[in-house]
Scaffold this motif. Structure first.
Motif, short mmCIF file in Angstrom:
data_model
loop_
_atom_site.label_atom_id
_atom_site.label_comp_id
_atom_site.label_asym_id
_atom_site.label_seq_id
_atom_site.Cartn_x
_atom_site.Cartn_y
_atom_site.Cartn_z
N UNK A 149 0.95 -1.08 -0.10
CA UNK A 149 0.11 -0.48 -0.12
C UNK A 149 1.02 1.06 0.08
N UNK A 150 1.62 1.62 -0.97
CA UNK A 150 2.51 2.30 -1.20
C UNK A 150 1.76 3.56 -0.89
N UNK A 151 1.32 4.09 -2.28
CA UNK A 151 0.08 5.19 -2.06
C UNK A 151 -0.73 6.01 -0.89
N UNK A 153 0.54 4.75 2.36
CA UNK A 153 1.37 4.16 3.89
C UNK A 153 2.36 5.50 3.58
N UNK A 154 3.41 6.07 1.94
CA UNK A 154 4.42 6.53 2.06
C UNK A 154 4.56 7.18 0.89
N UNK B 139 0.16 -8.24 1.88
CA UNK B 139 1.09 -6.87 0.61
C UNK B 139 1.79 -7.14 -0.12
N UNK B 199 3.48 8.15 -11.55
CA UNK B 199 2.81 7.66 -10.72
C UNK B 199 3.26 8.24 -9.00
N UNK B 203 2.07 11.21 -5.58
CA UNK B 203 2.09 11.39 -3.89
C UNK B 203 2.91 11.62 -2.70
N UNK B 204 4.29 11.33 -3.62
CA UNK B 204 5.89 11.42 -2.96
C UNK B 204 6.70 12.18 -2.84
#
Lengths: 262, 265
Positions: A149-151, A153-154, B139, B199, B203-204
């Motif tokens: 779940x990188x999107x 949690x990261x 995961x 991508x 988000x990061x």
């Protein structure tokens, strides 16, 4: 009196301190009020999280665990990484992404590793621990734990850690520490590390069986079930017995960008 | 330019390729067999892609993902060219995965794919070994499968981005003991390099020395102790690793008289 290590925002080095109370610490012989100190994240290594390590979190999946896509309960420790961009510190704002109403608060005890740990037996696990800290392992709520779940949690700022690392000698029973989450002063979650599926020594044994932990790495023992949700401007406080509390406020990403924080 | 990090004569050196030899930063010219190869960059956050080639997804009986399937790797798993990768005795199926590794060169946030290649400093090769016995459905693929010590050889070279005009059309090959077992081309990625940078950076924040391992095409095979695995990407190089067994690693518990000192004790 508990001994701890802190890192201050403008210092390259950690300081050894004594924790006098929730409000005061003794640093270099001088008494300081905790709320006035500019803490930096005290962690230098890699932060690993553990999924489904509270009995209640596994029970919450009951009925689903024998169904696809899971098919059976987990066997090994299930881990994930909180990468460096997620690192944040005591009192730093947590960014709330645009379009996301609420964030999941992950109250986690962090084990800080003191020396290279490879295939450590649980009887010796304590020899590899520097101390303990508090992490807020933030996630965007997501129901499925089938894929990483990188999107969720990261994201930047999604792992405040601190305010300090309390030395292991100052903690009486790490496998039985109460933890509480308050949002805007209201108690929203209460649990204890006595409810872990893998205790701290067992977790260290099972993880270092296949991957080496290094000085400064942190292993989060897990997040309890029914993680509370927080929305914009909520003040979140995670308390762990004998360690202290970690406090952060949720602020919209847009507002933080305008202030140049993001 | 092809850059490396090597240990030679008691120190760690940046080096570059010079007519089939290595030139250390201090000028010494050495043979590539005479150095210990380290990962060509010290990895920061490392992303790895699963099921990013349509043929490989099919091979594993998965339908191609609609969003990149990505996981992260820790620093413990990386080793350099000509390193040893450990195969545990209880593993029934441990396969290699030859992957193009994209190294980020500058801070990147909210980058559109049209701009993405401006943020790449170079390319290298990774062999993202996996032990399928340890797969579980949480995961997935999890760290016990994908973040084991020694299980991600990377290198030998970091090749400057400007020397690889079309990274989206490079032949991929793996040889086991000299026999060709895997063949593909980076043009068959489901999510291409620019898509992936767009991508992740949506988000990061990406930073220099973050690395994206872009996935592997079909052609996986089991490996055995003693096998020499060569993963090769056109224009980037050949990464060699050798599979070794548990016997090579002394159990610390088996040697109680041996006192290993490190860290702060």
């Amino acid at each position: 009196m508990a001994k701890a290590r802190v890192k201050l925002q403008k210092s390259d080095y950690s300081e050894e301190v004594e924790i006098l109370s929730n409000r005061y610490i003794l640093m270099n012989g001088v008494k300081h009020e905790v709320s006035r100190i500019k803490f930096d994240n005290p962690i230098s290594g890699t932060v690993y999280g553990t999924l489904l390590n509270y009995k209640g979190s596994l029970e919450a999946l009951k009925g689903k665990i024998d169904q696809p896509p899971y098919n059976e309960p987990p066997k090994g420790p299930i881990l994930y990484i909180k990468p460096r961009n997620t690192f944040s510190s005591y009192s730093n704002p947590v960014p709330l992404p645009t379009g996301i109403p609420e964030l999941e608060i992950g109250a986690a005890l962090g084990i800080v590793i003191s020396k290279t740990a490879t295939r450590v037996k649980k009887e010796h696990a304590s020899d590899y621990i520097e101390g303990f800290t508090i992490a807020n392992d933030i996630s965007i709520p997501h129901e499925s734990v089938f894929r990483p779940a990188i999107r969720h949690k990261a994201r930047d700022g999604f792992c405040p850690i601190g305010p300090w690392v309390v030395s292991k000698e100052s903690i009486s029973t790490p496998d039985s520490l109460g933890l509480r989450v308050y949002i805007n002063g209201e108690l929203r979650q209460e649990n204890s590390t006595s409810n872990l599926i893998r205790s701290i020594p067992r977790l260290i044994e099972d993880v270092t069986d296949f991957m080496t932990l290094s000085t400064g790495d942190v292993l989060l023992v897990g997040v309890p079930e029914n993680a509370p949700l927080a929305k914009a401007n909520d003040q979140v406080r995670i308390e762990i017995d004998e360690i202290g509390y970690l406090e952060n406020t949720i602020i919209s990403e847009e507002k933080l960008s305008l202030e140049g924080i993001l | 330019m092809k850059r490396a990090r090597v240990a030679y004569a008691g120190a760690i050196h940046p080096a570059s390729e010079y007519h089939g030899q290595l030139q250390l930063a201090d000028g010494r010219l050495v043979n590539e067999q005479d150095v210990v190869w380290l990962p060509p960059v010290e990895p920061r956050t490392v992303f790895a892609l699963g099921l990013n080639y349509a043929d490989h997804a099919k091979e594993l009986a998965f339908k191609a993902p609609e969003e990149p399937l990505a996981f992260l790797k820790g620093p413990n798993t990386f080793i350099g060219h000509r390193g040893q990768t450990r195969r545990p005795a209880d593993a029934a199926y441990m396969h290699y995965e030859c992957e193009l590794a994209v190294v980020i060169g500058k801070k990147a946030k909210n980058i559109k794919k049209e701009e993405a290649f401006n943020y790449v400093s170079g390319y290298t090769i990774a062999n993202d070994y996996a032990i399928r016995d340890y797969l579980e459905n949480y995961y997935r693929p999890n760290l016990k499968v994908k973040n084991r010590d020694t299980c991600t050889p990377i290198g030998p070279w970091l090749v400057d981005a400007e020397d690889i005009p079309d990274p989206s059309n490079l032949a991929i090959k793996t040889y086991v003991n000299g026999k060709l077992t895997q063949q593909g081309n980076t043009k068959d990625m489901i999510f291409g390099i620019a898509d992936l940078i767009e991508y992740f950076s949506s988000f990061m924040t990406l930073s220099p020395n973050d690395i994206i391992l872009t996935g592997t095409p079909e052609g996986l095979a089991d490996t055995a102790v003693g096998d020499e695995i060569i993963t090769e990407i056109e224009g980037i190089g050949k990464l060699v690793s050798t599979i070794v067994g548990d016997d090579v690693f002394t159990e610390i518990g088996d040697r109680p008289h041996l006192n290993i000192h490190n860290g702060r004790d």
